[in-house]
Design an enzyme around this catalytic site. Structure first.
Site, PDB file in Angstrom:
ATOM      1  N   TYR A 113       0.837  -1.193   0.000  1.00  0.00           N
ATOM      2  CA  TYR A 113       0.000   0.000   0.000  1.00  0.00           C
ATOM      3  C   TYR A 113       0.877   1.250   0.000  1.00  0.00           C
ATOM      4  O   TYR A 113       2.059   1.208   0.362  1.00  0.00           O
ATOM      5  CB  TYR A 113      -0.920   0.001   1.225  1.00  0.00           C
ATOM      6  N   GLY A 234     -17.953  -2.073  -4.353  1.00  0.00           N
ATOM      7  CA  GLY A 234     -18.670  -1.295  -3.355  1.00  0.00           C
ATOM      8  C   GLY A 234     -18.782   0.165  -3.743  1.00  0.00           C
ATOM      9  O   GLY A 234     -19.839   0.792  -3.579  1.00  0.00           O
ATOM     10  N   VAL A 235     -17.697   0.738  -4.268  1.00  0.00           N
ATOM     11  CA  VAL A 235     -17.740   2.128  -4.727  1.00  0.00           C
ATOM     12  C   VAL A 235     -18.689   2.261  -5.907  1.00  0.00           C
ATOM     13  O   VAL A 235     -19.489   3.205  -5.988  1.00  0.00           O
ATOM     14  CB  VAL A 235     -16.328   2.626  -5.106  1.00  0.00           C
TER      15      VAL A 235
END
Length: 428
Positions: A113, A234-235
């Site tokens: 990340y 989900g977005v």
């Protein structure tokens, strides 16, 4: 480092197993008995807040932790520790109700990340460790003072990222949490929210909300078009619903399923949520797609004004090519792991803008905006105007084994999933 900064560093402190051992060895029995009696008499009720209580009013807790980067199945461990009944002012004791498992959480554990967490031994781990997780809802089960803005029984969410939510309990500064209205109010109406609804409200829905509102120039108006890939995420689902509520029209790109029938089922599902058009990646990348867009958007002077990209590569480039002059491509993910190419002609002749959106930066820079956005989304959920996405609940009780929790995290990035993984806490 003062106590407030210590709490803020990882969202927990004061109550490691080492602290419990040292407290037990240095306090005489009579003093301990007096302390326990005082604790029972205290107005905050520390001795009554949970079933798993230890000596002298300590709260027994469990946390998933990792001390090195790697695959979740290899590095996650379930650590037991204790939270002391003695702690600084303006702090709250929290019991976790539900906590989401997001792809970014897994990427953080893997070390891939964009931001690296701080490893710390604050909860008594043998090695400096991190508690993963950023999205959760907690119940306040104890407070240091009756003068705080949050009180026992309230539901709260982390104010900023890096809180560490995959744990049964946490001790946090009051400033590190935001209160959410679980029961509705005179203005919002509706019923009581479920923990899973709150625990999935401030990553995907907030991302969709902010991208739809903040990047198009001029701002999207009723009747305007946007396009997105990853529309079943989900977005994507949140963007479809919010767009429908605000009068926007959308083109939504999804991956084909195993059979044409399953693909059509998915298209129908997203259409029912409010999608204007749904196409597969094959249709999206085909030669006929340009003509399809022209037919759909006929009469729109500005064309498609906003593109939302979570895939990258050829998909992102095709989104850019569909936009009208001055349109914006907002990238918030890169599932294909392919770079976003910037065609020169689009930059010069159509003035297409390429931008990035990182929810963590937005949320940490403007906590008040996060609070307003989350509560607006939860009001929509409560009123039945916004449907929370599908979830796969993972029960977490006191006796839940480490392997069950590890497997749930590991599976987050593996193939098609029935829904977003959410730890749901029972008897802890």
């Amino acid at each position: 480092m003062n106590s407030t900064k210590l709490l803020h560093a990882q969202g927990w402190a004061l109550g490691s197993t080492s602290a419990l051992r040292s407290a037990a060895t240095r306090r005489p029995a009579a003093h301990c008995a007096k302390t326990a009696a005082a604790t029972r008499a205290a107005p905050t009720g520390w001795a009554q807040i949970r079933h798993k209580s230890g000596p002298y009013g300590y709260t027994q807790a469990k946390s998933l932790v990792y001390s090195k980067y790697g695959e979740p199945r290899d590095v996650l461990k379930l650590h037991s520790h204790s939270i002391s009944p003695s702690f600084p002012q303006s702090t709250v004791l929290l019991r976790t109700l539900a906590s989401s498992i997001n792809p970014a959480d897994v990427n953080t554990i893997q070390g891939t990340y964009g931001v690296k967490p701080t490893f710390s031994p604050l909860i008594g781990t043998t090695e400096p460790s991190v508690i993963p997780g950023n999205e959760a809802v907690f119940e306040v089960v104890g407070v240091s003072s009756s003068n705080l803005k949050v009180q026992r029984g309230d539901w709260v969410i982390p104010a900023k990222t890096g809180f560490g939510t995959w744990r049964t309990h946490a001790l946090a500064a009051e400033s590190d949490v935001l209160k959410v209205n679980k029961d509705g109010g005179s203005s919002s109406g509706g019923g009581t929210l479920k923990p899973t609804q709150v625990a999935t409200s401030f990553v995907n829905p907030c991302s969709a909300y902010r991208m739809l509102r903040d990047f198009a120039e001029p701002t999207l108006r009723e009747g305007d078009w946007f396009i997105q890939n990853g529309a079943n995420s989900g977005v994507g689902r949140a963007a479809i619903q919010l767009g429908k509520l605000w009068g926007y029209r959308s083109i939504n790109v999804v991956r084909s399923r195993d059979t044409p029938e399953k693909t059509q089922e998915l298209k129908d599902e997203l259409t029912a949520l409010g999608a204007t058009q749904v196409v597969t990646e094959e249709e999206f990348l085909g030669r006929e797609f340009k003509d399809m867009v022209a037919q759909w958007t006929c009469g729109s002077r500005e064309g498609i004004k906003l593109g939302m990209n979570c895939v990258g590569g050829k998909s992102a480039q095709t989104i850019a090519k569909t936009l009208g002059p001055g349109g914006a491509v907002v990238t918030y993910g890169g599932m294909s792991r392919q770079p976003v190419a910037l065609p020169t002609g689009l930059l010069i002749f159509k003035n297409i803008r390429f931008l990035g959106f990182w929810l963590s930066r937005w949320a940490d820079q403007d906590v008040q905006a996060k609070e307003r956005t989350v509560n607006e989304i939860l009001d929509l959920v409560r009123e039945g105007k916004f449907k929370d996405g599908p979830t796969v609940e993972v029960p977490w009780n006191w006796e839940t084994e480490e392997g069950v929790l590890r497997d749930a995290v590991q599976g987050t990035l593996e193939g098609f999933r029935a829904g977003k993984g959410v730890f749901v806490f029972g008897e802890t």
